[in-house]
Design a protein around this motif. Structure first.
Motif, short mmCIF file in Angstrom:
data_model
loop_
_atom_site.label_atom_id
_atom_site.label_comp_id
_atom_site.label_asym_id
_atom_site.label_seq_id
_atom_site.Cartn_x
_atom_site.Cartn_y
_atom_site.Cartn_z
N TRP A 141 2.88 -3.72 -5.30
CA TRP A 141 3.61 -3.37 -6.51
C TRP A 141 4.44 -4.55 -7.01
O TRP A 141 4.93 -5.34 -6.19
CB TRP A 141 4.67 -2.33 -6.16
N CYS A 154 2.09 5.23 10.24
CA CYS A 154 3.17 6.02 9.63
C CYS A 154 3.28 7.40 10.25
O CYS A 154 4.37 7.97 10.30
CB CYS A 154 2.99 6.10 8.12
N TYR A 206 1.28 -8.40 7.49
CA TYR A 206 1.98 -8.15 6.23
C TYR A 206 3.49 -8.11 6.45
O TYR A 206 4.27 -8.61 5.63
CB TYR A 206 1.54 -6.83 5.59
N SER A 226 8.08 -3.95 -0.44
CA SER A 226 8.75 -4.03 -1.75
C SER A 226 9.70 -2.85 -1.93
O SER A 226 10.76 -3.00 -2.54
CB SER A 226 7.73 -4.03 -2.88
N PHE A 260 3.71 3.67 3.64
CA PHE A 260 2.66 2.65 3.49
C PHE A 260 3.32 1.40 2.92
O PHE A 260 3.15 1.05 1.75
CB PHE A 260 1.55 3.17 2.57
N GLY A 261 4.07 0.72 3.77
CA GLY A 261 5.04 -0.29 3.33
C GLY A 261 4.46 -1.55 2.72
O GLY A 261 5.10 -2.18 1.89
N GLY A 262 3.27 -1.99 3.14
CA GLY A 262 2.68 -3.21 2.59
C GLY A 262 3.62 -4.39 2.71
O GLY A 262 4.07 -4.76 3.80
N ARG A 263 3.99 -4.97 1.58
CA ARG A 263 4.88 -6.14 1.55
C ARG A 263 6.35 -5.76 1.66
O ARG A 263 7.22 -6.60 1.45
CB ARG A 263 4.72 -6.86 0.21
N GLY A 290 3.80 0.18 12.82
CA GLY A 290 3.24 1.35 13.49
C GLY A 290 2.50 2.19 12.47
O GLY A 290 2.66 2.01 11.26
N ALA A 293 -2.67 -5.83 -2.64
CA ALA A 293 -2.54 -4.63 -3.49
C ALA A 293 -1.09 -4.18 -3.59
O ALA A 293 -0.79 -3.02 -3.37
CB ALA A 293 -3.40 -3.51 -2.93
N SER A 311 2.73 4.03 -2.22
CA SER A 311 1.41 3.82 -2.79
C SER A 311 0.43 3.77 -1.62
O SER A 311 0.31 2.75 -0.95
CB SER A 311 1.43 2.50 -3.56
N PRO A 312 -0.22 4.88 -1.32
CA PRO A 312 -1.11 4.92 -0.14
C PRO A 312 -2.39 4.14 -0.39
O PRO A 312 -2.67 3.78 -1.55
CB PRO A 312 -1.44 6.41 0.01
C1 SAM Z 1 -1.58 0.17 -1.39
S1 SAM Z 1 -0.91 -0.63 -0.02
C2 SAM Z 1 0.84 -0.48 -0.30
C3 SAM Z 1 1.39 -1.64 -1.02
C4 SAM Z 1 2.89 -1.61 -1.17
N1 SAM Z 1 3.31 -0.61 -2.14
C5 SAM Z 1 3.39 -2.99 -1.61
O1 SAM Z 1 3.91 -3.13 -2.72
O2 SAM Z 1 3.19 -3.93 -0.86
C6 SAM Z 1 -1.14 0.49 1.29
C7 SAM Z 1 -0.63 -0.03 2.63
O3 SAM Z 1 -0.67 1.01 3.58
C8 SAM Z 1 -0.97 0.45 4.86
N2 SAM Z 1 -1.47 1.56 5.70
C9 SAM Z 1 -2.66 2.19 5.59
N3 SAM Z 1 -2.71 3.20 6.51
C10 SAM Z 1 -1.53 3.19 7.16
C11 SAM Z 1 -0.97 3.98 8.20
N4 SAM Z 1 -1.68 4.99 8.74
N5 SAM Z 1 0.26 3.71 8.63
C12 SAM Z 1 0.98 2.68 8.10
N6 SAM Z 1 0.50 1.88 7.11
C13 SAM Z 1 -0.74 2.14 6.65
C14 SAM Z 1 -1.99 -0.62 4.53
O4 SAM Z 1 -2.07 -1.60 5.56
C15 SAM Z 1 -1.44 -1.18 3.22
O5 SAM Z 1 -0.61 -2.28 3.45
#
Ligand code: SAM
Length: 435
Positions: free
Chosen positions: A360, A142, A409, A388, A383-386, A140, A358, A159-160
């Motif tokens: 961590w 954030c 992801y 981690s 901004f959960g990404g993977r 969803g 991208a 990490s946004p």
């Molecule tokens: C820099 S990456 C974060 C990487 C994370 N720290 C990791 O190690 O995988 C930023 C993440 O924020 C997600 N993202 C961007 N805008 C978002 C939002 N409004 N709500 C939720 N996730 C968002 C992106 O899809 C991306 O996966």
């Protein structure tokens, strides 16, 4: 007690996405369930009858409520109001391009492919992508996920997306939008932040003005805005020194030769109430160097010396008291590759899903979580990404909630959690292929 609090939040988080009672009249929730029913169906077209049944099951609507008919309008023609509301939301989804007409009348299927081939939820949709006993990864936006949070947070570590000139596949705000974007996301998080809690924000120092080797001041503006508008205090600017960072900025370092290659990213650490911060460097002590251990073993210094105009003095016996370890410096040195990231990448490839580009290394959230929280605390990453952050928190016995807007992801992140206590993944997410 910690577990009870943790489970309460997890239940609340799951309840946001799973069946809710009293849905009739709460149109926002009914809408989320309609969207979720299409999401659950994945690529399989569903008829309106299937939709009504799926939404009724998710929202705990009794079957007889779907048959009750009420006269509507001047004609007094009778309609079922719940089915009507569901069709209304179905139409909204269609207009938003989330579902499209399939071959038979009244049959729709879920589509939400972005121009980069990734899959985002429609506004307001929050679904549990997977969960463990300690944490939950929510698909969803954030702002939707954390706007609804009613639980004390001990650490926001994130990490946004950076305001890069060439955005990553998942997109992101532009430089002029950046401060407001981060503040909008952080406002509900700060509202729930414990007075002893922290925010650790990893940003890029490498945001350049358009067609210029001059760096943007958006980080400075952001720090001031977080202080002035959200009342946060700056505790430190930690440095993440990354020896494996790709060379760049290519234009200004390799071509015009005006810049050096970049080697670090800042991690801004904020506190709502610095004196009460629960950070504790005893939780991150490093082993003493052999030299220092030998110094301690022989009872410390034997010389007398004075340095820096008397600011530092050495006297016999100094550094002789045994201590548990070395207090780390505020520079974390590590490359972005690690075993956890490699496992994520191989899981993503095995599932045929796009690899997040991208992330961590696990050691970054691991260090920050150990330093800034205690076991049982709640750690969140908008901004959960993977995921981690979730993995590091899970291993350290902290509760966690990660939001991520790209389901691809999250699906690829799930296998790393499969052996965690209480791991669960909905069938619809497990069956997700992204095709
Ligand atoms: C820099 S990456 C974060 C990487 C994370 N720290 C990791 O190690 O995988 C930023 C993440 O924020 C997600 N993202 C961007 N805008 C978002 C939002 N409004 N709500 C939720 N996730 C968002 C992106 O899809 C991306 O996966």
């Amino acid at each position: 007690m910690e577990d009870e609090a943790g489970n309460r939040f997890l239940q609340d988080a799951k309840a946001e996405a799973e069946p809710m009672t009293g849905i009739i009249g709460r149109q926002g929730e009914l809408f989320a369930h309609v969207a979720a029913a299409y999401c659950d169906a994945g690529e399989t077209p569903i008829s309106n009858a299937d939709l009504y049944a799926a939404v009724a099951a998710r929202a705990n609507i009794p079957p007889k409520a779907l048959d009750e008919r009420t006269p509507i309008g001047r004609s007094g023609q009778k309609h079922n109001l719940i089915r009507r509301a569901m069709r209304w939301h179905q139409q909204t989804l269609k207009e938003a391009g989330v579902i499209e007409h399939a071959d038979a009348r009244g049959v729709w299927r879920f589509v939400s492919t972005t121009k980069n081939g990734l899959h985002e939820p429609l506004a307001g949709v929050r679904l549990v992508a997977f969960s463990t006993r300690l944490g939950v990864a929510i698909w969803g936006d954030c702002m939707d996920v954390f706007g609804a949070l009613r639980e004390e947070i001990h650490l926001v570590v994130t990490s946004p997306p950076y305001p890069l000139a060439k955005a990553r596949a998942y997109g992101g705000p532009t430089e002029p939008e950046y401060v407001d974007f981060i503040l909008r996301v952080f406002e509900p998080l700060v509202r729930n932040l414990a007075p002893s809690g922290s925010i650790a924000l990893n940003l890029s120092n490498d945001i350049f003005l358009a067609n210029s080797p001059g760096r943007s001041l958006c980080l400075e503006r952001l720090v001031l805005a977080l202080h002035d508008r959200l009342g946060l205090h700056l505790m430190d600017r930690l440095v993440w020194s990354n020896p494996s960072k790709a060379p760049g900025p290519v234009r200004w370092a390799s071509m015009t030769r005006q810049h050096l290659n970049v080697g670090y990213e800042p991690i801004y650490w904020f506190s709502p109430d610095p004196a009460r911060a629960r950070s504790n460097n005893r939780r991150v002590l490093e082993p003493h160097t052999e030299r220092h251990a030998a110094l301690q073993a022989r009872g410390g210094e034997s010389r007398c010396a004075s340095y820096s105009d008397g600011a530092y003095r050495i006297h016999p016996g100094r550094f002789g008291t045994p201590t548990a370890g070395r207090i780390p410096r505020n520079v974390i040195t590590c490359g972005h590759k690690c075993a956890d990231a490699a496992k994520y990448r191989s899981d993503a490839r095995a599932l045929g899903l796009p690899v997040h580009g991208a992330g961590w290394p696990l050691s970054i959230p691991d260090f920050l979580i150990r330093f800034l929280t205690e076991p049982g605390d709640l750690v969140v990453d908008p901004f959960g990404g993977r995921v981690s952050t979730g993995m590091a928190a899970e291993r350290l016995g902290r509760r966690w909630v990660c939001a991520e807007k790209i389901i691809d992801y999250l699906r690829a992140a799930a296998p790393r959690f499969a052996s965690c206590d209480g791991f669960s993944i909905p069938d619809s997410v497990s069956a997700w292929t992204g095709k």
